[in-house]
Motif scaffolding. Sequence first.
Motif, short mmCIF file in Angstrom:
data_model
loop_
_atom_site.label_atom_id
_atom_site.label_comp_id
_atom_site.label_asym_id
_atom_site.label_seq_id
_atom_site.Cartn_x
_atom_site.Cartn_y
_atom_site.Cartn_z
N ARG A 131 33.66 36.58 40.69
CA ARG A 131 34.67 35.46 41.13
C ARG A 131 35.31 34.81 39.92
O ARG A 131 36.42 34.52 39.60
CB ARG A 131 34.00 34.58 41.92
N VAL A 132 34.31 34.42 38.89
CA VAL A 132 34.65 33.69 37.62
C VAL A 132 35.57 34.52 36.75
O VAL A 132 36.61 34.11 36.17
CB VAL A 132 33.70 33.33 37.00
N GLN A 133 35.45 35.59 36.72
CA GLN A 133 36.23 36.80 35.79
C GLN A 133 37.45 37.17 36.76
O GLN A 133 38.38 37.93 35.99
CB GLN A 133 35.36 38.01 35.47
N GLY A 134 37.75 36.91 37.90
CA GLY A 134 38.86 37.22 38.53
C GLY A 134 38.89 38.68 38.95
O GLY A 134 40.02 39.36 39.23
N SER A 135 37.74 39.20 39.26
CA SER A 135 37.62 40.67 39.45
C SER A 135 37.57 40.90 40.97
O SER A 135 36.89 39.97 41.84
CB SER A 135 36.42 41.26 38.86
N GLY A 136 38.00 41.90 41.39
CA GLY A 136 38.16 42.37 42.76
C GLY A 136 36.88 43.16 43.39
O GLY A 136 36.75 43.60 44.34
N ARG A 137 35.90 43.41 42.37
CA ARG A 137 34.74 44.04 42.61
C ARG A 137 33.79 43.39 43.63
O ARG A 137 33.50 42.19 43.76
CB ARG A 137 34.16 44.50 41.48
N ARG A 138 33.11 44.22 44.39
CA ARG A 138 32.12 43.79 45.28
C ARG A 138 30.71 44.03 44.88
O ARG A 138 30.54 45.03 44.18
CB ARG A 138 32.32 44.41 46.56
N THR A 139 29.68 43.38 45.53
CA THR A 139 28.41 43.58 45.23
C THR A 139 27.51 43.86 46.20
O THR A 139 27.50 43.00 47.36
CB THR A 139 27.66 42.47 44.35
N PHE A 140 26.92 44.97 46.36
CA PHE A 140 26.16 45.30 47.57
C PHE A 140 24.60 45.37 47.28
O PHE A 140 24.24 45.83 46.08
CB PHE A 140 26.61 46.74 48.13
#
Length: 273
Positions: A131-140
């Motif tokens: 979120r802070v980095q502005g990335s669209g990656r998700r964490t599972f």
Amino acid sequence: MPSQDAALVRRQAARARALALTTVSTAGTGHIGADLSAMDILCTLYFGVLRGGPDDPDRDRFILSKAHASAAMYSVLALKGVLPEEELATFGGAGSRLSTVVSTRVPGIEFNTGSLGHGLSLGAGAALAARVQGSGRRTFVLTGDGELQEGSNWEAAMLAASRKLDNLVVIVDRNLAQKGASTEDINALEPLDDKWRSFGWAVRTVDGHDVDELLDVFRGAPIEESRPTCVIASTVKGKGVSFMERNLEWHSRRLTPDLLDQALRELEHGNDD
């Protein structure tokens, strides 16, 4: 959802089960019941959901909190081409990087885990960093149900909800078993779905061995905007091998060569179609 995606996952899950069984039999150690209950979840993620390669900073993150399911994890990574398949024979051996709980010595492992109850805290941090980095990656994050008795999970759950981390998905391997007894006999978790909802999470309960259902919920995450997602996956400990299914003795019992042959025959017969 293309049907060939689910068919691919099922084929890979069958192969990974055979690899995990052989791995723990060769080593004379491991947690095969947990490996088999989690296998369909792992294969769905790795062959149908997770985005980005190992060198992509915006790749989706996966954290195996129930780190004793390490033979399953290594088998999946071998099928992904991250590990040489022959290295599985070193599992649990002196000097091997394939330790009985996962660590970052192995390519594709994002975090060291093994002390149960810490994976969700790591996952919340990874999701907040994205979120802070502005990335669209998700964490599972894949947790065992027994480890939810650790209070650190619920601290992380509160943080994730308060920060509205809808890029975070926790998957509970709900096989109803931990070492020695049922989770409900040791320290009851039910009503588990209501507990997660009360902490501010969006919750869905699925069949943890139904690949189509798993693909649908993982690909559809977040299931509610501004809320982290909890997927309670109902599973069977020892899934796929009749003498292991729901048998608490197979939490960490030694798999002899004769029993390995029987288990592999059952898997082959079960996948003749």
